[in-house]
Design an enzyme around this catalytic site. Structure first.
Site, PDB file in Angstrom:
ATOM      1  N   PHE A  98       0.833  -1.199   0.000  1.00 14.67           N
ATOM      2  CA  PHE A  98       0.000   0.000   0.000  1.00 14.67           C
ATOM      3  C   PHE A  98       0.879   1.265   0.000  1.00 14.67           C
ATOM      4  O   PHE A  98       1.845   1.355   0.754  1.00 14.67           O
ATOM      5  CB  PHE A  98      -0.883  -0.035   1.253  1.00 14.67           C
ATOM      6  CG  PHE A  98      -1.842   1.098   1.386  1.00 14.67           C
ATOM      7  CD1 PHE A  98      -2.942   1.185   0.549  1.00 14.67           C
ATOM      8  CD2 PHE A  98      -1.649   2.083   2.346  1.00 14.67           C
ATOM      9  CE1 PHE A  98      -3.844   2.242   0.662  1.00 14.67           C
ATOM     10  CE2 PHE A  98      -2.545   3.134   2.470  1.00 14.67           C
ATOM     11  CZ  PHE A  98      -3.637   3.214   1.627  1.00 14.67           C
ATOM     12  N   ASN A 194      -3.415   2.123  10.415  1.00 14.34           N
ATOM     13  CA  ASN A 194      -4.163   2.586   9.249  1.00 14.34           C
ATOM     14  C   ASN A 194      -4.727   1.331   8.593  1.00 14.34           C
ATOM     15  O   ASN A 194      -4.147   0.771   7.672  1.00 14.34           O
ATOM     16  CB  ASN A 194      -3.252   3.333   8.276  1.00 14.34           C
ATOM     17  CG  ASN A 194      -4.007   3.706   7.003  1.00 14.34           C
ATOM     18  OD1 ASN A 194      -5.242   3.696   6.967  1.00 14.34           O
ATOM     19  ND2 ASN A 194      -3.277   4.037   5.950  1.00 14.34           N
ATOM     20  N   PRO A 195      -5.867   0.871   9.118  1.00 20.80           N
ATOM     21  CA  PRO A 195      -6.408  -0.403   8.623  1.00 20.80           C
ATOM     22  C   PRO A 195      -7.203  -0.195   7.343  1.00 20.80           C
ATOM     23  O   PRO A 195      -7.468   0.946   6.959  1.00 20.80           O
ATOM     24  CB  PRO A 195      -7.342  -0.818   9.765  1.00 20.80           C
ATOM     25  CG  PRO A 195      -7.865   0.486  10.284  1.00 20.80           C
ATOM     26  CD  PRO A 195      -6.753   1.505  10.111  1.00 20.80           C
TER      27      PRO A 195
HETATM   28  N1  GLN Z   1      -7.286   6.612   2.229  1.00 20.21           N
HETATM   29  C1  GLN Z   1      -7.168   5.427   1.449  1.00 20.21           C
HETATM   30  C2  GLN Z   1      -7.732   5.591   0.058  1.00 20.21           C
HETATM   31  O1  GLN Z   1      -8.710   6.264  -0.110  1.00 20.21           O
HETATM   32  C3  GLN Z   1      -7.807   4.248   2.141  1.00 20.21           C
HETATM   33  C4  GLN Z   1      -6.885   3.752   3.148  1.00 20.21           C
HETATM   34  C5  GLN Z   1      -7.354   2.632   3.954  1.00 20.21           C
HETATM   35  O2  GLN Z   1      -8.312   1.909   3.662  1.00 20.21           O
HETATM   36  N2  GLN Z   1      -6.670   2.467   5.011  1.00 20.21           N
HETATM   37  O3  GLN Z   1      -7.203   5.083  -0.906  1.00 20.21           O
END
Ligand code: GLN
Length: 288
Positions: A98, A194-195
């Site tokens: 990620f 940050n799940p």
């Molecule tokens: N903020 C991220 C996004 O919109 C999502 C992150 C998450 O699920 N931890 O791509």
């Protein structure tokens, strides 16, 4: 390949060419990304690229073309460059890991503020560390606390370890594989996470580069998006020291339901939602 022959040799024209190709392919921040590509190829920074005269050599021009084409096909730039920034440090990111987002820098800042008050030797857990961004941010400023980082993905853990190694922090963070708390032992003064919190039904409507390139396990919070956050809220009290904090990233509009759930699930003494710099609900702080 289409358009390749038109790639110019001089830096300014090449920057313009890259920008046009990217914006023609629907890349939102074509200007910024074109500058990042040229800066990467020339080993300089994006501001410098914009004012630089000179010409590319053959290898540099080939590299610009292949990066622009990869990006135009939808691959996120950090995967092409194997690199992104988080706060003031550089992170390696590989496909399957990620890509840290700007909003998670806000989470890191809240975590750093809490970490300032921790006693020496305190234990901190980064749940679902991904590239290691949060664990690294904490270990960098507090050399006297013990940081543990877990993730369900071996690919993420390898990347996080690589980042720790590059930043000279591999001796200060312990990395291990765990599906949420399954392999976690003991209690912590601070748990940060940050799940995945994107509702499963919305994954397909995310930007193409996110939905097709980034790991679903880091995004998909199940139906409604709250499944993982609720598991963390339910289980975290068993892993926190008295008065320990849990700090999680959440999605906009998820705060109310999470607070109602947390109140029923455990006796938190403090439960609060904080907003990100865009004014959206983004962080949940809970203290037991
Ligand atoms: N903020 C991220 C996004 O919109 C999502 C992150 C998450 O699920 N931890 O791509």
């Amino acid at each position: 390949m289409e358009g390749t022959a038109s790639a110019p040799w001089d830096i300014r024209s090449c920057l313009l060419w890259a920008k046009r190709k990217l914006s023609g392919a629907g890349v939102d921040e074509a200007d910024r990304e074109a500058a990042l590509i040229l800066a990467h190829v020339l080993s300089t920074d994006p501001a410098d690229v914009k004012v630089r005269d000179g010409v590319l050599d053959g290898g540099q021009r080939e590299l610009v073309i292949s990066l622009v084409e990869g990006r135009a096909r939808g691959t996120p730039l950090p995967y092409l460059l194997c690199h992104t920034w988080f706060l003031d440090f550089s992170l390696v990111v590989h496909p399957g890991v990620f890509i840290p987002r700007p909003e998670t820098e806000g989470l890191a800042e809240l975590a750093l503020a809490l970490a300032r008050d921790l006693p020496p030797g305190a234990r901190v857990l980064d749940m679902g560390t991904g590239s290691g961004a949060l664990a690294l941010a904490l270990a960098r400023v507090r050399g006297d606390i013990s940081v543990e980082a877990v993730d369900v993905s071996e690919t993420a853990l390898r990347c996080a370890w690589e980042n720790a190694h590059r930043l000279g922090l591999s001796g200060r963070i312990s990395f291990s594989r765990s599906n949420l708390f399954a392999e976690v032992r003991g209690r912590f003064h601070l748990i940060v996470s940050n799940p995945p919190y994107v509702p499963a039904e919305r994954i397909a409507s995310l930007q193409r580069e996110v939905s097709t390139h980034e790991p679903r396990v880091a995004l998909d919070g199940g139906e409604g998006g709250l499944e993982v956050l609720k598991r963390i809220l339910r289980e975290a009290p068993g892993y926190l020291e008295p008065r320990g904090h849990l700090l999680c990233e959440i999605g906009d509009g998820q705060g109310g339901e999470l607070i109602r759930f947390a109140k029923l699930a455990s006796n938190w003494v403090e439960l609060r939602v904080e907003r990100d710099i865009a004014g959206r609900e983004r962080y949940l702080l809970a203290r037991c």
